[in-house]
Enzyme design. Structure first.
Site, PDB file in Angstrom:
ATOM      1  N   ILE A  42       0.833  -1.193   0.000  1.00 42.29           N
ATOM      2  CA  ILE A  42       0.000   0.000   0.000  1.00 42.29           C
ATOM      3  C   ILE A  42       0.871   1.248   0.000  1.00 42.29           C
ATOM      4  CG2 ILE A  42      -1.524   1.345   1.518  1.00 42.29           C
ATOM      5  CD1 ILE A  42      -3.071  -1.131   2.062  1.00 42.29           C
ATOM      6  N   ALA A  47       4.125  10.362   5.691  1.00 35.27           N
ATOM      7  CA  ALA A  47       4.498  11.391   6.658  1.00 35.27           C
ATOM      8  C   ALA A  47       4.532  10.751   8.039  1.00 35.27           C
ATOM      9  CB  ALA A  47       3.506  12.547   6.622  1.00 35.27           C
ATOM     10  N   LYS A  75       9.754  17.329   7.868  1.00 33.35           N
ATOM     11  CA  LYS A  75       8.397  17.727   8.230  1.00 33.35           C
ATOM     12  C   LYS A  75       8.435  18.458   9.565  1.00 33.35           C
ATOM     13  CE  LYS A  75       3.977  15.818   9.723  1.00 33.35           C
ATOM     14  NZ  LYS A  75       3.219  14.585  10.021  1.00 33.35           N
ATOM     15  N   LEU A 345      -1.066  -2.409   9.946  1.00 36.35           N
ATOM     16  CA  LEU A 345      -2.460  -2.370   9.509  1.00 36.35           C
ATOM     17  C   LEU A 345      -3.273  -3.540  10.043  1.00 36.35           C
ATOM     18  CD1 LEU A 345      -1.989  -1.381   5.741  1.00 36.35           C
ATOM     19  CD2 LEU A 345      -2.338   0.125   7.712  1.00 36.35           C
ATOM     20  N   GLY A 450       0.531  10.020  22.022  1.00 32.74           N
ATOM     21  CA  GLY A 450       1.320  10.796  21.078  1.00 32.74           C
ATOM     22  C   GLY A 450       0.923  12.244  20.964  1.00 32.74           C
ATOM     23  N   TYR A 454      -0.358  20.590  24.001  1.00 30.94           N
ATOM     24  CA  TYR A 454      -0.210  21.648  23.009  1.00 30.94           C
ATOM     25  C   TYR A 454      -0.889  21.289  21.687  1.00 30.94           C
ATOM     26  CZ  TYR A 454       3.324  19.286  20.182  1.00 30.94           C
ATOM     27  OH  TYR A 454       3.966  18.418  19.346  1.00 30.94           O
TER      28      TYR A 454
END
EC number: 1.14.19.58
Length: 511
Positions: A42, A47, A75, A345, A450, A454
């Site tokens: 897949i 990201a 990123k 997955l 995670g 903030y």
């Protein structure tokens, strides 16, 4: 005592697991990875969370070596576009909010900030670095955030001392290929073959996988990395899957790989753009962009979604092949059953709105090592593992639903339905509290998932979920130190923009 681990399935999940187990246990555990040569991966442009840095550090891999191999980029955060009004946007960065006199800068922005400057621009350096397309490193390789210690070496998510200021974009297939080389060089046995049958003993535990060419491959512990089909955890052991479709209805995606015309336009952030029946990701890799439309087929067909995606990012480029993906959104009630652990997955998946796919894999592997069986299969450890994984995924689910409940748009049937759809009980309480004050540590989900305080504050304010009034305490405090900190943030931003290379310039220097 566990002597051998058999991983069924390759891809990012399989090879991350194999690499990490070898890094943790070396030759004290035999690791075999079995994957079919016929399974289509897949993997698209991927990201990540900033915590992925700990994974590569744990393996002893040098970013300057592996990142170019994987078409990688940096990123600094996610840019959300059109979630309120057309043309409006805000950033959700990895940078933590600074604190002045016991209150974070978001609290001070509500009380004394200049509302002509957006919350994310006033409170985060990252906002302006993203706008200027800056890399997080100087050309000599030094990191712009001096408070982060890069010498920690083999650390895990639980040991992180400061939020690392960036994550990565990369080609997931190339990362899997790179990690396969790493793992095989360290003794992982790689079997390319089709699994035709899964054997079980009288207890129902997995005894081995029977392959077409290599016969039975036995082991003590089996890791299911077979993707959405869950060959071991669901099809063999009957694990129950809990769908999230009642609160997160997006169940399909269509992706395109789009060449980038201008290299200098490489952006150091993921973009999540609201669309008519979902949202679109844009993930900048070194020489191209990965674009994908995540949607609900209740509101738009795959053909219509592909047309909308093409017209948005690649008009006239009918030569670009579209990759259609059907997604299983939710989690297994237990991701560890008997002697089988599901990773990737096969364990859990939510739409990639906050780039949690790799994070789920990393967290599962780290927790597997922490809860690894000894002389006996301790049911307390297995139960603790399952509880941690369930809380993590449920916490992320709650955070994602916030994006839809907070979005200030009702211009299509999809977005109108988002307002009336059910929400998790915990989120309802958080939204109720958000009307009176910004969320704090006591009101955030009590288990690690995670997303820290903030992040919730950033999404609330970015989406327009603003308390009716500032904290009353701030009206009785001297605002001068906070105003000085706002000015310091602006000045530091000017200095960093002048000093840092562009994202493309730095990455080109390490190719």
């Amino acid at each position: 005592m566990i002597r051998s681990v058999v991983i069924v399935g390759g891809g990012t999940a399989g090879w991350m697991t194999a690499s990490y187990l070898k890094a943790a246990f070396d030759d004290r555990i035999d690791v075999t990875l079995v994957e079919s040569g016929n399974v289509r991966r897949i993997g698209v442009g991927e990201a990540t969370f900033s915590t992925v840095r700990h994974f590569f550090d744990y393996l002893g891999l040098d970013e300057r070596e592996w990142l170019p191999r994987c078409a990688g980029g940096y990123k600094l955060g996610i840019r959300f576009e059109n979630w309120s009004e057309p043309g409006e946007y805000f950033y959700h960065p990895f940078e933590r909010l600074r604190v002045v006199d016991g209150f974070n800068m978001a609290e001070w922005w509500l009380a004394v900030g200049d509302r002509r400057t957006s919350f994310s621009e006033a409170c985060y350096l990252t906002h302006r670095l993203c706008e200027a397309k800056r890399a997080p490193r100087m050309l000599d390789g030094s990191l712009f955030a001096s408070q982060v210690d890069e010498s920690l070496g083999r650390s895990t998510l639980a040991e992180q001392r400061a939020q690392f200021p960036y994550a990565y974009h990369f080609d997931a297939d190339e990362v899997a290929r790179y990690l396969s080389e790493y793992a095989i060089a360290r003794g992982v046995r790689h079997v390319v073959d089709d699994v035709q049958h899964v054997g079980q003993d009288e207890r129902g535990w997995i005894s081995g996988v029977h392959t077409k060419q290599h016969g039975e491959i036995s082991g003590d512990l089996f890791v299911d990395c077979t993707g959405f089909r869950g060959l071991l955890i669901n099809q063999t052991l009957g694990g129950r899957f809990q769908s999230f479709s009642d609160v997160l209805p997006n169940n399909r995606a269509v992706a395109l790989r789009v060449p980038r015309e201008n290299d200098e336009d490489m952006r150091p952030y993921t973009t999540a753009t609201a669309m008519s029946a979902g949202w679109m990701w844009t993930i900048p890799l070194f020489k191209r962009d990965g674009n994908g439309y995540v949607y609900s087929d209740e509101f738009i067909s795959p053909e219509e979604a592909e047309r909308e995606l093409r017209s948005t990012v690649a008009p006239g480029r009918d030569d670009l092949e579209a990759n259609h993906i059907q997604m299983r959104i939710g989690r297994n009630e237990r991701t560890w059953i008997n002697n089988c652990v599901a990773v990737g997955l096969s364990a859990a998946f939510v739409e990639p709105l906050e780039s949690t796919g790799i994070f789920f894999i990393q967290h599962a592997i780290e927790q597997l090592v922490k809860h690894f069986p000894g002389e006996r299969w301790d049911p307390v450890l297995i139960s603790a593992y399952n509880e941690r994984m369930a809380h993590m995924v449920d916490g992320v689910k709650e955070f994602l639903v916030l994006h839809y409940k907070g979005a200030q748009r009702e211009d299509t049937p999809y977005w109108k339905a988002a307002k009336t759809r059910a929400m998790p009980d915990g989120l309802a309480r958080k939204l109720e509290l958000s009307a009176s004050h910004l969320l704090d540590e006591q009101t955030i989900y009590p288990y690690y998932h995670g997303f820290e305080t903030y992040s919730w504050i950033t999404m609330n304010l970015g989406l327009g979920i603003v308390p009716e009034r500032p904290r009353p305490a701030l009206l009785h405090m001297d605002p001068a130190p906070a105003l000085a900190e706002f000015e310091r943030l602006r000045r530091e931003g000017d200095e960093l923009i002048a000093a840092l290379p562009s994202c493309y310039e730095y990455l080109a220097s390490i190719q």
